[in-house]
Design a protein around this motif. Structure first.
Motif, mmCIF file in Angstrom:
data_model
loop_
_atom_site.group_PDB
_atom_site.id
_atom_site.type_symbol
_atom_site.label_atom_id
_atom_site.label_comp_id
_atom_site.label_asym_id
_atom_site.label_seq_id
_atom_site.Cartn_x
_atom_site.Cartn_y
_atom_site.Cartn_z
ATOM 1 N N ALA A 56 -10.076 -6.961 -3.768
ATOM 2 C CA ALA A 56 -9.804 -5.764 -2.961
ATOM 3 C C ALA A 56 -8.821 -6.088 -1.835
ATOM 4 O O ALA A 56 -7.915 -5.299 -1.546
ATOM 5 C CB ALA A 56 -11.111 -5.213 -2.387
ATOM 6 N N VAL B 167 -5.343 -6.272 -3.229
ATOM 7 C CA VAL B 167 -4.806 -4.933 -3.477
ATOM 8 C C VAL B 167 -4.268 -4.333 -2.177
ATOM 9 O O VAL B 167 -3.200 -3.703 -2.170
ATOM 10 C CB VAL B 167 -5.873 -4.020 -4.121
ATOM 11 C CG1 VAL B 167 -5.443 -2.566 -4.131
ATOM 12 C CG2 VAL B 167 -6.194 -4.494 -5.530
ATOM 13 N N VAL C 252 -0.914 -5.811 -1.659
ATOM 14 C CA VAL C 252 0.067 -5.271 -2.603
ATOM 15 C C VAL C 252 0.557 -3.900 -2.140
ATOM 16 O O VAL C 252 1.738 -3.582 -2.263
ATOM 17 C CB VAL C 252 -0.532 -5.202 -4.029
ATOM 18 C CG1 VAL C 252 0.340 -4.380 -4.958
ATOM 19 C CG2 VAL C 252 -0.730 -6.604 -4.579
ATOM 20 N N TYR C 253 -0.337 -3.094 -1.587
ATOM 21 C CA TYR C 253 0.039 -1.766 -1.105
ATOM 22 C C TYR C 253 0.526 -1.788 0.341
ATOM 23 O O TYR C 253 0.628 -0.740 0.969
ATOM 24 C CB TYR C 253 -1.113 -0.776 -1.283
ATOM 25 C CG TYR C 253 -1.278 -0.362 -2.722
ATOM 26 C CD1 TYR C 253 -0.355 0.476 -3.326
ATOM 27 C CD2 TYR C 253 -2.332 -0.843 -3.480
ATOM 28 C CE1 TYR C 253 -0.478 0.840 -4.648
ATOM 29 C CE2 TYR C 253 -2.467 -0.482 -4.808
ATOM 30 C CZ TYR C 253 -1.542 0.362 -5.394
ATOM 31 O OH TYR C 253 -1.665 0.721 -6.712
ATOM 32 N N TYR D 130 -6.451 -11.063 0.859
ATOM 33 C CA TYR D 130 -5.206 -10.582 1.461
ATOM 34 C C TYR D 130 -4.245 -11.756 1.693
ATOM 35 O O TYR D 130 -3.062 -11.674 1.363
ATOM 36 C CB TYR D 130 -5.534 -9.883 2.781
ATOM 37 C CG TYR D 130 -4.368 -9.186 3.432
ATOM 38 C CD1 TYR D 130 -4.096 -7.857 3.135
ATOM 39 C CD2 TYR D 130 -3.561 -9.837 4.361
ATOM 40 C CE1 TYR D 130 -3.036 -7.195 3.737
ATOM 41 C CE2 TYR D 130 -2.502 -9.188 4.961
ATOM 42 C CZ TYR D 130 -2.242 -7.869 4.665
ATOM 43 O OH TYR D 130 -1.194 -7.232 5.257
#
Length: 188
Positions: free
Chosen positions: A75, A78, A81-82, A128
Motif C-alpha cells: 500500500a 502504491v 507510485v501515485y 513508500y
C-alpha cells in the motif's frame, strides 16, 4: 539449529557468487529486488522483528502478521507510485525501529497483538521508501515483486528464529532495534 548456522545460510544467499553466472537468464530487476531488503539494516531489522513478534504470538499470527506487514508495504508503494507526498519518511522509518524494538519485548500476547496492529502502519512508510528506490532501468513490477517476496521470506525467517530461540535473543534484538532507531532518528 544454532544462530551461527542460520547466519551462514543467509550469507550464502547474498554471496557475490550469485553474480558469477549471469548468462542473461536472470533479470537485473529480479536480483535488485531480492537483494534490496538485505542491504538496508533498518528494513532488515523491522522485517525480522515482525517475524519475532509473530513467533511469540504463535498460531495464525505466524502467517498473518507477516502478511499484514507486507500488504501494508505494498500500500505504501502504491502511494509512492501515485506521487502522494509523505513528509519525514526517514524519521518515521527510524521511529518504526524503536516501536518494533519495544514490541519484541512485550510478553502479554493480547497486548502485543493490539500493539502490533497499531504499529503496523509503519509498514506503509517502508513500502513508500522501497518504491522510491526502484532503479530507473529496472522493471518496476518485477523489482517490487521480488522485493516483496524477499521481505516476506525475511519475516518468516524471523518467525523461525523466534520459534527456535528464547527471551535472551528477543531482548538482544530489541536493543539492536532501539539503538539503531535512535541512531537513525538522530541523523534524520
Amino acid at each position: 539449529m544454532r544462530i551461527k548456522n542460520w547466519l551462514i545460510a543467509a550469507l550464502c544467499f547474498v554471496s557475490p557468487s550469485l553474480y558469477a553466472h549471469t548468462g542473461g537468464h536472470i533479470d537485473h530487476s529480479l536480483i535488485s529486488g531480492l537483494l534490496h531488503p538485505l542491504t538496508g539494516i533498518d528494513h532488515l531489522l523491522v522485517l525480522m522483528a515482525v517475524g519475532l513478534i509473530a513467533a511469540k504470538q504463535g498460531g495464525k499470527a505466524l502467517f498473518a502478521f507477516p502478511a499484514v506487514f507486507v500488504a501494508l508495504m505494498a500500500a505504501g508503494a502504491v502511494l509512492n507510485v501515485y506521487a502522494v507526498q509523505i513528509p519525514f519518511v526517514e524519521s518515521l522509518i527510524a521511529l518504526s525501529l524503536i516501536a518494533f524494538g519495544l514490541l519484541v519485548t512485550i510478553g502479554q500476547k493480547q497486548r502485543a497483538k493490539i500493539f502490533f496492529l497499531g504499529v503496523s502502519f509503519f509498514a506503509v512508510f517502508h513500502g513508500y521508501a522501497h518504491a522510491a528506490e526502484i532503479p530507473a532501468e529496472s522493471s518496476a513490477a518485477l523489482y517490487f515483486s521480488a522485493l516483496m517476496l524477499m521481505s516476506l521470506a525475511i519475516c518468516l525467517g524471523g518467525c523461525v528464529l523466534g520459534l527456535s530461540t528464547g527471551k535472551r535473543i528477543n531482548y538482544l534484538f530489541s536493543l539492536v532495534c532501539l539503538s539503531s532507531g535512535l541512531y537513525y532518528l538522530a541523523g534524520a
